[in-house]
Design a protein around this motif. Sequence first.
Motif, PDB file in Angstrom:
ATOM      1  N   ARG A 145      46.611  54.559  97.175  1.00 32.50           N
ATOM      2  CA  ARG A 145      47.586  55.179  96.259  1.00 32.50           C
ATOM      3  C   ARG A 145      48.459  54.125  95.586  1.00 32.50           C
ATOM      4  O   ARG A 145      49.693  54.201  95.616  1.00 32.50           O
ATOM      5  CB  ARG A 145      48.464  56.182  97.005  1.00 32.50           C
ATOM      6  N   ILE A 146      47.783  53.148  95.018  1.00 33.13           N
ATOM      7  CA  ILE A 146      48.512  52.107  94.275  1.00 33.13           C
ATOM      8  C   ILE A 146      48.263  52.327  92.789  1.00 33.13           C
ATOM      9  O   ILE A 146      47.117  52.448  92.351  1.00 33.13           O
ATOM     10  CB  ILE A 146      48.053  50.694  94.704  1.00 33.13           C
ATOM     11  N   ASN A 147      49.341  52.378  92.037  1.00 35.62           N
ATOM     12  CA  ASN A 147      49.266  52.628  90.605  1.00 35.62           C
ATOM     13  C   ASN A 147      49.951  51.467  89.888  1.00 35.62           C
ATOM     14  O   ASN A 147      51.145  51.231  90.083  1.00 35.62           O
ATOM     15  CB  ASN A 147      49.961  53.960  90.307  1.00 35.62           C
ATOM     16  N   PHE A 148      49.212  50.740  89.064  1.00 34.83           N
ATOM     17  CA  PHE A 148      49.761  49.576  88.375  1.00 34.83           C
ATOM     18  C   PHE A 148      50.376  49.920  87.014  1.00 34.83           C
ATOM     19  O   PHE A 148      50.712  49.012  86.250  1.00 34.83           O
ATOM     20  CB  PHE A 148      48.672  48.523  88.168  1.00 34.83           C
ATOM     21  N   ALA A 149      50.494  51.194  86.704  1.00 35.02           N
ATOM     22  CA  ALA A 149      51.013  51.581  85.378  1.00 35.02           C
ATOM     23  C   ALA A 149      52.452  51.097  85.209  1.00 35.02           C
ATOM     24  O   ALA A 149      53.250  51.138  86.149  1.00 35.02           O
ATOM     25  CB  ALA A 149      50.954  53.093  85.233  1.00 35.02           C
ATOM     26  N   THR A 150      52.751  50.614  84.016  1.00 40.18           N
ATOM     27  CA  THR A 150      54.121  50.171  83.717  1.00 40.18           C
ATOM     28  C   THR A 150      54.589  50.818  82.425  1.00 40.18           C
ATOM     29  O   THR A 150      53.798  51.457  81.723  1.00 40.18           O
ATOM     30  CB  THR A 150      54.202  48.641  83.522  1.00 40.18           C
ATOM     31  N   GLU A 151      55.843  50.635  82.093  1.00 41.81           N
ATOM     32  CA  GLU A 151      56.341  51.118  80.821  1.00 41.81           C
ATOM     33  C   GLU A 151      55.689  50.317  79.686  1.00 41.81           C
ATOM     34  O   GLU A 151      55.165  49.223  79.925  1.00 41.81           O
ATOM     35  CB  GLU A 151      57.872  51.025  80.752  1.00 41.81           C
ATOM     36  N   SER A 152      55.743  50.881  78.479  1.00 39.47           N
ATOM     37  CA  SER A 152      55.032  50.242  77.364  1.00 39.47           C
ATOM     38  C   SER A 152      55.835  49.122  76.705  1.00 39.47           C
ATOM     39  O   SER A 152      55.334  48.465  75.793  1.00 39.47           O
ATOM     40  CB  SER A 152      54.664  51.305  76.325  1.00 39.47           C
ATOM     41  N   PHE A 208      57.330  45.684  75.596  1.00 39.37           N
ATOM     42  CA  PHE A 208      56.774  44.321  75.503  1.00 39.37           C
ATOM     43  C   PHE A 208      55.245  44.301  75.663  1.00 39.37           C
ATOM     44  O   PHE A 208      54.668  43.283  76.027  1.00 39.37           O
ATOM     45  CB  PHE A 208      57.390  43.408  76.573  1.00 39.37           C
ATOM     46  N   GLY A 209      54.598  45.429  75.471  1.00 44.70           N
ATOM     47  CA  GLY A 209      53.135  45.510  75.606  1.00 44.70           C
ATOM     48  C   GLY A 209      52.652  45.373  77.035  1.00 44.70           C
ATOM     49  O   GLY A 209      51.511  44.993  77.288  1.00 44.70           O
ATOM     50  N   TRP A 210      53.526  45.700  77.995  1.00 46.39           N
ATOM     51  CA  TRP A 210      53.192  45.552  79.413  1.00 46.39           C
ATOM     52  C   TRP A 210      52.015  46.430  79.832  1.00 46.39           C
ATOM     53  O   TRP A 210      51.209  46.030  80.658  1.00 46.39           O
ATOM     54  CB  TRP A 210      54.403  45.912  80.282  1.00 46.39           C
ATOM     55  N   ASP A 211      51.976  47.653  79.261  1.00 46.78           N
ATOM     56  CA  ASP A 211      50.924  48.580  79.679  1.00 46.78           C
ATOM     57  C   ASP A 211      49.537  48.063  79.302  1.00 46.78           C
ATOM     58  O   ASP A 211      48.543  48.382  79.960  1.00 46.78           O
ATOM     59  CB  ASP A 211      51.173  49.978  79.093  1.00 46.78           C
ATOM     60  N   ALA A 212      49.458  47.237  78.256  1.00 48.44           N
ATOM     61  CA  ALA A 212      48.156  46.714  77.821  1.00 48.44           C
ATOM     62  C   ALA A 212      47.727  45.513  78.659  1.00 48.44           C
ATOM     63  O   ALA A 212      46.534  45.353  78.966  1.00 48.44           O
ATOM     64  CB  ALA A 212      48.232  46.318  76.352  1.00 48.44           C
ATOM     65  N   THR A 213      48.668  44.683  79.061  1.00 48.02           N
ATOM     66  CA  THR A 213      48.302  43.444  79.760  1.00 48.02           C
ATOM     67  C   THR A 213      48.286  43.593  81.280  1.00 48.02           C
ATOM     68  O   THR A 213      47.482  42.952  81.958  1.00 48.02           O
ATOM     69  CB  THR A 213      49.287  42.304  79.414  1.00 48.02           C
ATOM     70  N   GLY A 214      49.144  44.428  81.819  1.00 49.03           N
ATOM     71  CA  GLY A 214      49.244  44.545  83.287  1.00 49.03           C
ATOM     72  C   GLY A 214      50.217  43.525  83.832  1.00 49.03           C
ATOM     73  O   GLY A 214      50.201  42.354  83.429  1.00 49.03           O
ATOM     74  N   GLN A 215      51.071  43.957  84.696  1.00 46.41           N
ATOM     75  CA  GLN A 215      52.151  43.089  85.194  1.00 46.41           C
ATOM     76  C   GLN A 215      52.053  42.809  86.692  1.00 46.41           C
ATOM     77  O   GLN A 215      52.909  42.129  87.246  1.00 46.41           O
ATOM     78  CB  GLN A 215      53.506  43.735  84.896  1.00 46.41           C
ATOM     79  N   TYR A 216      51.042  43.392  87.341  1.00 45.28           N
ATOM     80  CA  TYR A 216      50.941  43.248  88.802  1.00 45.28           C
ATOM     81  C   TYR A 216      49.633  42.560  89.198  1.00 45.28           C
ATOM     82  O   TYR A 216      48.621  42.675  88.518  1.00 45.28           O
ATOM     83  CB  TYR A 216      50.978  44.620  89.471  1.00 45.28           C
ATOM     84  N   PHE A 217      49.704  41.879  90.309  1.00 47.43           N
ATOM     85  CA  PHE A 217      48.500  41.269  90.879  1.00 47.43           C
ATOM     86  C   PHE A 217      48.667  41.188  92.392  1.00 47.43           C
ATOM     87  O   PHE A 217      49.766  40.934  92.890  1.00 47.43           O
ATOM     88  CB  PHE A 217      48.293  39.855  90.322  1.00 47.43           C
ATOM     89  N   PHE A 218      47.569  41.441  93.109  1.00 48.12           N
ATOM     90  CA  PHE A 218      47.581  41.062  94.518  1.00 48.12           C
ATOM     91  C   PHE A 218      46.172  40.770  95.007  1.00 48.12           C
ATOM     92  O   PHE A 218      45.181  41.272  94.457  1.00 48.12           O
ATOM     93  CB  PHE A 218      48.286  42.108  95.411  1.00 48.12           C
ATOM     94  N   GLY A 266      44.433  43.914  89.884  1.00 41.61           N
ATOM     95  CA  GLY A 266      45.486  43.735  88.871  1.00 41.61           C
ATOM     96  C   GLY A 266      45.124  42.653  87.866  1.00 41.61           C
ATOM     97  O   GLY A 266      43.952  42.308  87.685  1.00 41.61           O
ATOM     98  N   ASN A 267      46.146  42.111  87.235  1.00 47.13           N
ATOM     99  CA  ASN A 267      45.966  41.117  86.177  1.00 47.13           C
ATOM    100  C   ASN A 267      45.721  39.724  86.783  1.00 47.13           C
ATOM    101  O   ASN A 267      46.644  39.104  87.336  1.00 47.13           O
ATOM    102  CB  ASN A 267      47.228  41.111  85.298  1.00 47.13           C
TER     103      ASN A 267
END
Lengths: 166, 178
Positions: A74-81, A83-93, A112-113
Amino acid sequence: MDKIISVYWFAVLLIVAGAVVYMVSSFYGNPYDIRDYETQTLISHVAECVIPNNYLDKKFVSEYESENFLSDCRINFATESDFGWDATGQYFFNLKIQDFNSGESFFDNSFGNLNINDLCTLQKNEITGEKLPFCLERKFYSVDSDGTQYLVIINAAIDKNEKNVN
Amino acid sequence: MKKMLTNNRAQEKDFSKKNHHVDFFVNKKAQVGETTTWLVATLIILFIITMAIFSLKLGFNPSENKIRFSYYDSLVQKSSMSFLLSKSADGQKVFDVLRNSEAMNPEEEKLGSQIFSEKKDDFYLFITFDVGTGILSSLSNYLTKDVLRGDVMIKGFDQRIFISENKFFKLGLYFPND
């Protein structure tokens, strides 16, 4: 005389109001960097998923389809849009599960990214910069219900520097 | 007659002047009190504002604008639980071995040292095998506080893991001095 006092009152009011505005804008005008806490939360969540009830879930060290990991945990990497965050992805593990004694790897997958991880590698090589992502590595020990010992290594990183760093 | 009229006018003028003079002084006295109060008040306000801005400038560095949380480490807890659930050479859980013995065996001690040897840049984690009797503590062991290590007071916590009602071993998590 009344006019002078009125101007004087107005000046006092302006000084107080100006100082309050200045102090508030100085304090709240700079972003708070909460990525440290976010990264720890992400790592804790992954750890809780892999080790749900004090024992490591054995499905992760046998034949496991890593594509299902995010939905299973149940991990969701969705972010707010912004700075174009939703297109690039802001999380990684990256999650590694290896034998505690031999170091044999049973699970080694990244989510993730992946570009964020490259920037973490730069930081490990002591390349510094203001707009780099926050990276954290944690290792911990675990056992499964059979008593097999594992070392779990989680590398997590969060970019989001636009809202956390000046 | 003409002289009398002139004198009267001069007297009226003088009286008017005197009266005006008296009114002026009466008003001035009241204003002096109020103005002095607010002059002092302004100086105090300016002093407080200057101090507030100065302290804000001193204690506030935008580049280090991070929220500090009290440290609660769930992964240390997971490692601790896994350590107690590990099996020793004779197949017993470490928890049972520790519960039935008076001191830590070298085997468990070695395993504990391997597990809790993580050294981070910003804190040190290690295990201290103080297996022994102790009074049950209601203190929140995971929250950062001042801890005396030897002769030095540093930030950190001692986490006591109770194996039975009066037996525990201790984990230490310590931060270097700022």
